[in-house]
Design a protein around this motif. Sequence first.
Motif, PDB file in Angstrom:
ATOM      1  N   ASP A   1      -9.023  -3.494  17.690  1.00 43.12           N
ATOM      2  CA  ASP A   1      -9.497  -2.803  16.492  1.00 43.12           C
ATOM      3  C   ASP A   1      -8.571  -1.608  16.229  1.00 43.12           C
ATOM      4  N   PHE A   2      -7.663  -1.796  15.300  1.00 42.62           N
ATOM      5  CA  PHE A   2      -6.687  -0.753  14.956  1.00 42.62           C
ATOM      6  C   PHE A   2      -7.162  -0.166  13.621  1.00 42.62           C
ATOM      7  N   PRO A   3      -7.781   1.033  13.634  1.00 42.01           N
ATOM      8  CA  PRO A   3      -8.350   1.569  12.382  1.00 42.01           C
ATOM      9  C   PRO A   3      -7.293   1.731  11.284  1.00 42.01           C
ATOM     10  N   LYS A   4      -7.711   1.471  10.055  1.00 44.70           N
ATOM     11  CA  LYS A   4      -6.773   1.538   8.916  1.00 44.70           C
ATOM     12  C   LYS A   4      -6.278   2.967   8.691  1.00 44.70           C
TER      13      LYS A   4
ATOM     14  N   LYS B   1      -2.657  10.583   1.524  1.00 40.06           N
ATOM     15  CA  LYS B   1      -1.348  11.079   1.080  1.00 40.06           C
ATOM     16  C   LYS B   1      -1.160  12.596   1.272  1.00 40.06           C
ATOM     17  N   PRO B   2      -2.216  13.411   1.092  1.00 40.91           N
ATOM     18  CA  PRO B   2      -2.019  14.846   1.367  1.00 40.91           C
ATOM     19  C   PRO B   2      -1.504  15.099   2.788  1.00 40.91           C
TER      20      PRO B   2
ATOM     21  N   GLU C   1      -8.921  -1.969   0.358  1.00 46.84           N
ATOM     22  CA  GLU C   1      -9.486  -0.845   1.124  1.00 46.84           C
ATOM     23  C   GLU C   1      -8.352  -0.078   1.825  1.00 46.84           C
ATOM     24  N   LEU C   2      -7.406  -0.827   2.389  1.00 47.40           N
ATOM     25  CA  LEU C   2      -6.261  -0.193   3.053  1.00 47.40           C
ATOM     26  C   LEU C   2      -5.448   0.644   2.051  1.00 47.40           C
ATOM     27  N   CYS C   3      -5.270   0.107   0.851  1.00 48.75           N
ATOM     28  CA  CYS C   3      -4.513   0.843  -0.180  1.00 48.75           C
ATOM     29  C   CYS C   3      -5.193   2.167  -0.512  1.00 48.75           C
ATOM     30  N   GLN C   4      -6.501   2.127  -0.627  1.00 46.32           N
ATOM     31  CA  GLN C   4      -7.236   3.358  -0.934  1.00 46.32           C
ATOM     32  C   GLN C   4      -7.054   4.381   0.185  1.00 46.32           C
ATOM     33  N   ILE C   5      -7.037   3.879   1.427  1.00 46.36           N
ATOM     34  CA  ILE C   5      -6.857   4.786   2.574  1.00 46.36           C
ATOM     35  C   ILE C   5      -5.463   5.424   2.525  1.00 46.36           C
TER      36      ILE C   5
ATOM     37  N   PRO D   1       0.806  -1.235   0.000  1.00 50.08           N
ATOM     38  CA  PRO D   1       0.000   0.000   0.000  1.00 50.08           C
ATOM     39  C   PRO D   1       0.833   1.277   0.000  1.00 50.08           C
ATOM     40  N   PHE D   2       1.974   1.251   0.680  1.00 52.10           N
ATOM     41  CA  PHE D   2       2.765   2.480   0.777  1.00 52.10           C
ATOM     42  C   PHE D   2       3.484   2.763  -0.540  1.00 52.10           C
TER      43      PHE D   2
END
Lengths: 423, 121
Positions: free
Chosen positions: A343-346, A411-412, A402-406, A175-176
């Motif tokens: 529960d570690f939010p993305k 990114k901003p 979903e994580l990738c989209q987050i 994702p990064f």
Amino acid sequence: MGKSALNDEALEILNTIARADILVGIPSYNNEKTIGHVAEAIKLGLAKYYPTAKAVLFNSDGGSDDQTRMVFERIARTNSYDTFFIKEPQFPLKTVSSQYIGIPGKGSAFKAIFEAAQMLGVKACAVLDSDLRSITPEWIQLLLEPVLAKGYGYVCPFYRRYKYDGTITNSIAYPFTRALYGRRVRQPIGGDFGFSGKLLKLYLNQDAWDTDVTRFGIDIWMTTTAIVNGFKICQSFMGAKIHDVKDPGADLGPMFIQVVGTIFSLMSTYGSHWQKVVGSRPTAILGFQSETAPKPLNVNVSRMITKFTEGISSHKSSYQQIFSEQVFTKLMEVAEMSGDNIDFPKTLWAKVVFDYAVFYQTAQDHQRVLQSLIPLYYGFISSFVHETENLDDYQAEEIIEELCQIYEDSKPYLIEQWQQNKS
Amino acid sequence: MKKKKILSIDDEENIRLLLSCELEDEGYEVISLGNPLQAMKMIEDEQPDIIILDIKMPQLSGIELLKMIRDKYYDLPVILLSAYSTFKRDVAAMASDYYVVKSADLNELKKLIKKIFKTHL
């Protein structure tokens, strides 16, 4: 390029071989149990798909104290073509097994392979891990043919992997890298790659051979360098990856530090590039796709949660220094509530990684900084395991998407933090 | 400024019409094609900026066509459309920019088209 990673014996053999069309390299260290299978598959693949090519099979060893090199040489030199209904190649396969010179690690092993390939002036080169169990002769074609026949510069593997295999890839590397450089390469640290002679030359000319690139950082460095320098990239569908898998809660520390450290270091090298990138683009997937079932892997979640909660208390002051107030507060909330069902939010995870990436740039002790990220990684992986425990691999893949989209959408925030840190 | 060109490939005429009307209202030039076998020629002739591709078509599946497109056009944006969400299980679909489950509400599709045009590598 610095000092050569090839020893005198290897140089002498390579001088005798003089020229080749293809070189396939296998890095190794104490892999006597698996290297024979890998070498056999490569040897057969080269004969089957490139029967008229001058090919070299190069084992770059890190000083194994078991029988790795002997097994390699025995298998590579045995004429077993007939047993597998494959005709002998026009030119006998040349094999080299050599102990590389340099910092012990996969990257140094690769450097020796690259130097050998460049010496021989190959058109295409491939590297394959020595612990592979699912490799078949077809993998050779899948990694080399896009370069030789389709003009690709870099070929990444596309595997079916069990949902908990490749957690560093799934939570950070994929994702990064995708958010930073805008190219969706699903296995950027897959370990098995094909590439052109032109890219090989670029790799050897880079000034990175005395960093974590010499160790586990090599894979992400190769992928990032190929993307940033505009090489045409594709993914080849290799089926399931079956190798010596590890529980993400055990033994991944050094690998984590070297991979993530390399990603963070490359952000500085390519700062002007990635800050302009918005969104991401897909990468072609070549090869015949079939249903394959990757081997399940047991994950010890309670051990990861313990490491997470222990890490939170021991690194609390570092976290206060690294994170914005908002991220720190949220992290403490997650830690307070973390029982078995963490529960570690993305969105929080993406910001944690971003804040670390920024802090890393001015930190004195990189090793220590990255070490303190590991407990948080365990926390996030525990949460991922909890979220996906009743999902199949395909559904788990949607969670990763979903994580990738987050990461991309956040990114901003990264750019803002990065620029503040630079000013 | 030149309008962005969208090529919509779907064997169902009503879907082609719906996409044309809605996307033209958004300011795009839309060209439609019912037979995927003619797609490669049309892409070459028309040079679209984005392709919207149905998956389930009798002559050639959208996934197969996507492979052909990717083979020839490295970075041409493609959005896959399907009435069935199960197609996400086909890894080949990952070579598309996005995949969308068909619906009368085209807001998601419109958002993704805008997103692609904003993407800068």
